[in-house]
Design a protein around this motif. Structure first.
Motif, PDB file in Angstrom:
ATOM      1  N   SER A  89       4.471  10.099  11.349  1.00  0.00           N
ATOM      2  CA  SER A  89       3.646   8.840  10.599  1.00  0.00           C
ATOM      3  C   SER A  89       4.120   7.451  10.991  1.00  0.00           C
ATOM      4  CB  SER A  89       3.850   9.041   9.216  1.00  0.00           C
ATOM      5  OG  SER A  89       5.170   8.797   8.666  1.00  0.00           O
ATOM      6  N   GLY A  90       5.623   7.347  11.432  1.00  0.00           N
ATOM      7  CA  GLY A  90       6.154   6.141  11.839  1.00  0.00           C
ATOM      8  C   GLY A  90       6.088   5.148  10.565  1.00  0.00           C
ATOM      9  N   ARG A  91       6.146   5.870   9.604  1.00  0.00           N
ATOM     10  CA  ARG A  91       6.171   5.342   8.252  1.00  0.00           C
ATOM     11  C   ARG A  91       7.619   5.827   7.195  1.00  0.00           C
ATOM     12  NH1 ARG A  91       3.977   0.238   8.719  1.00  0.00           N
ATOM     13  NH2 ARG A  91       1.707   0.704   9.096  1.00  0.00           N
ATOM     14  N   ILE A 120      -2.341  14.123   7.609  1.00  0.00           N
ATOM     15  CA  ILE A 120      -1.590  13.640   6.486  1.00  0.00           C
ATOM     16  C   ILE A 120      -0.980  12.354   7.312  1.00  0.00           C
ATOM     17  CG2 ILE A 120       0.336  13.560   4.856  1.00  0.00           C
ATOM     18  CD1 ILE A 120      -1.204  16.125   3.841  1.00  0.00           C
ATOM     19  N   PRO A 121      -0.132  12.646   8.584  1.00  0.00           N
ATOM     20  CA  PRO A 121       0.664  11.623   9.130  1.00  0.00           C
ATOM     21  C   PRO A 121      -0.158  10.546   9.448  1.00  0.00           C
ATOM     22  CG  PRO A 121       1.386  13.733   9.464  1.00  0.00           C
ATOM     23  CD  PRO A 121       0.452  13.997   8.935  1.00  0.00           C
ATOM     24  N   GLN A 177       0.948  -1.161  -0.114  1.00  0.00           N
ATOM     25  CA  GLN A 177      -0.135   0.047  -0.009  1.00  0.00           C
ATOM     26  C   GLN A 177       0.872   0.995   0.133  1.00  0.00           C
ATOM     27  OE1 GLN A 177      -3.213   0.034  -0.416  1.00  0.00           O
ATOM     28  NE2 GLN A 177      -3.199   2.356  -0.421  1.00  0.00           N
ATOM     29  N   ILE A 178       0.669   2.183  -0.819  1.00  0.00           N
ATOM     30  CA  ILE A 178       1.448   3.403  -1.114  1.00  0.00           C
ATOM     31  C   ILE A 178       0.371   4.529  -0.895  1.00  0.00           C
ATOM     32  CG2 ILE A 178       2.905   4.759  -2.805  1.00  0.00           C
ATOM     33  CD1 ILE A 178       3.809   1.952  -3.947  1.00  0.00           C
ATOM     34  N   LEU A 179       1.089   5.602  -0.268  1.00  0.00           N
ATOM     35  CA  LEU A 179       0.269   6.924  -0.230  1.00  0.00           C
ATOM     36  C   LEU A 179       1.202   7.808  -0.870  1.00  0.00           C
ATOM     37  CD1 LEU A 179      -1.954   8.686   1.048  1.00  0.00           C
ATOM     38  CD2 LEU A 179      -0.309   8.983   2.907  1.00  0.00           C
ATOM     39  N   ALA A 180       0.411   8.859  -1.750  1.00  0.00           N
ATOM     40  CA  ALA A 180       1.213   9.742  -2.687  1.00  0.00           C
ATOM     41  C   ALA A 180       0.695  11.261  -2.116  1.00  0.00           C
ATOM     42  CB  ALA A 180       1.284   9.581  -3.958  1.00  0.00           C
ATOM     43  N   ILE A 181       1.226  12.092  -1.938  1.00  0.00           N
ATOM     44  CA  ILE A 181       0.667  13.491  -1.805  1.00  0.00           C
ATOM     45  C   ILE A 181       1.003  14.613  -2.949  1.00  0.00           C
ATOM     46  CG2 ILE A 181       0.962  15.175  -0.036  1.00  0.00           C
ATOM     47  CD1 ILE A 181       0.297  12.569   1.254  1.00  0.00           C
ATOM     48  N   LEU A 206       5.172  19.466   5.454  1.00  0.00           N
ATOM     49  CA  LEU A 206       4.589  18.270   5.134  1.00  0.00           C
ATOM     50  C   LEU A 206       5.864  17.014   5.525  1.00  0.00           C
ATOM     51  CD1 LEU A 206       2.772  18.209   1.771  1.00  0.00           C
ATOM     52  CD2 LEU A 206       1.896  17.412   3.898  1.00  0.00           C
ATOM     53  N   PHE A 207       7.069  17.180   4.992  1.00  0.00           N
ATOM     54  CA  PHE A 207       8.077  16.552   5.226  1.00  0.00           C
ATOM     55  C   PHE A 207       8.509  16.193   6.684  1.00  0.00           C
ATOM     56  CE2 PHE A 207      12.664  15.458   6.076  1.00  0.00           C
ATOM     57  CZ  PHE A 207      13.047  14.620   5.239  1.00  0.00           C
ATOM     58  N   GLU A 208       8.416  17.319   7.463  1.00  0.00           N
ATOM     59  CA  GLU A 208       8.665  17.367   8.965  1.00  0.00           C
ATOM     60  C   GLU A 208       7.452  16.590   9.749  1.00  0.00           C
ATOM     61  OE1 GLU A 208       8.715  21.519   9.801  1.00  0.00           O
ATOM     62  OE2 GLU A 208      11.030  21.411   9.188  1.00  0.00           O
ATOM     63  N   ALA A 209       6.428  16.718   9.283  1.00  0.00           N
ATOM     64  CA  ALA A 209       5.041  16.127   9.887  1.00  0.00           C
ATOM     65  C   ALA A 209       5.240  14.604   9.520  1.00  0.00           C
ATOM     66  CB  ALA A 209       3.750  16.676   9.403  1.00  0.00           C
TER      67      ALA A 209
END
Length: 271
Positions: free
Chosen positions: A130-132, A95-96, A4-8, A122-125
């Motif tokens: 996220s733990g991912r 998002i995270p 499973q992939i998530l793209a922003i 976004l990168f920082e969050a």
């Protein structure tokens, strides 16, 4: 195993190539793909608000049009599309959480976002909460199986986590190059045994592995790592994401900060 992939994606810019690469990467791994389309309206200077009502309405119309294009692609190419509120703070909080339900999150390079400040947040969050693992894609890139990895190693827990995450993405039998920069200074108490231990760990997982200690020769660690990756023909650079909190402000570590914008090959960040 990547399933499973998530793209922003940013609906305010031309993100077509990034979205195409996300779809191709998901198909390559036979994985599901969820796309979150950011709908925040921001000016090129990084502000999250627009003082002129006329300009703001024009930007909103452009965002909505781009959102419709992504919706059409979702129907045709079969990925799941989610939209979030326009409030940037709400997006950064949400998002995270969504990323926790994916094996991997994709982020475009700076050129893929109209607002670099929002992308940094976004990168920082994502790396903080996220733990991912987070994969930052380059602008010019064709998705492929990862067969030659360069892992930046300093014996930290972030580096250990990133290495383990990278093996999930690596092709069976891939070559893994573990790299330190000025190891005597960076590995401290781990210096005597780290190379032996980490190579044994990788080989027990079925991958070929070699250890390299690079002299910085006046370069930053980021430059030393990217130069080595280019020389090796690597298709993935793997790094632990160093991020610290001071006075309610997140501070990125040196290599993380230097490579925040991406590189010529994908970079996997984990924490």
């Amino acid at each position: 195993m990547l399933k499973q992939i998530l793209a922003i994606v940013n609906t305010g810019v031309a993100e077509e190539q990034f979205l195409t690469n996300a779809v191709r990467l998901a198909r390559l791994h036979n994985a599901g793909l969820t796309v979150i389309a950011l709908s925040s309206v921001s000016m090129p200077n990084g502000d999250f608000s627009v003082s002129s009502p006329v300009v703001r309405e024009e930007l909103i119309a452009a965002v909505e049009a781009k959102g419709e294009e992504i919706e059409k692609r979702a129907r045709i190419e079969g990925f799941e599309l989610q939209t979030l509120p326009q409030d940037s703070a709400a997006q950064l909080a949400k998002i995270p959480i969504e990323a926790r339900y994916a094996d991997l999150t994709l982020l475009a390079p700076i050129s893929g976002y109209s607002n670099p400040r929002l992308r940094r947040h976004l990168f920082e969050a994502l790396v903080q909460s996220s733990g991912r693992p987070l994969l930052v894609l380059p602008g010019e890139w064709k998705p492929t199986l990862f067969e030659r990895l360069v892992v930046g190693w300093n014996a930290s827990w972030e580096a250990s986590r990133s290495l383990a995450d990278s093996l999930m993405l690596a092709e069976s039998g891939a070559q893994v190059e573990v790299v330190t920069v000025d190891a005597r200074e960076t590995l401290t108490d781990h210096s005597k045994h780290s190379s032996v231990d980490i190579i044994r760990y990788i080989r027990r997982h079925g991958f070929a592995a070699q250890f390299h200690d690079l002299p910085s020769d006046g370069r930053s660690d980021a430059a030393a790592l990217t130069d080595f990756a280019a020389a090796q023909g690597a298709d993935l650079l793997v790094l632990g994401a160093a991020i610290h909190s001071r006075m309610h402000e997140l501070l990125l570590g040196g290599v993380t900060h230097d490579l925040l914008g991406g590189a010529k090959i994908p970079i996997l960040f984990s924490r």
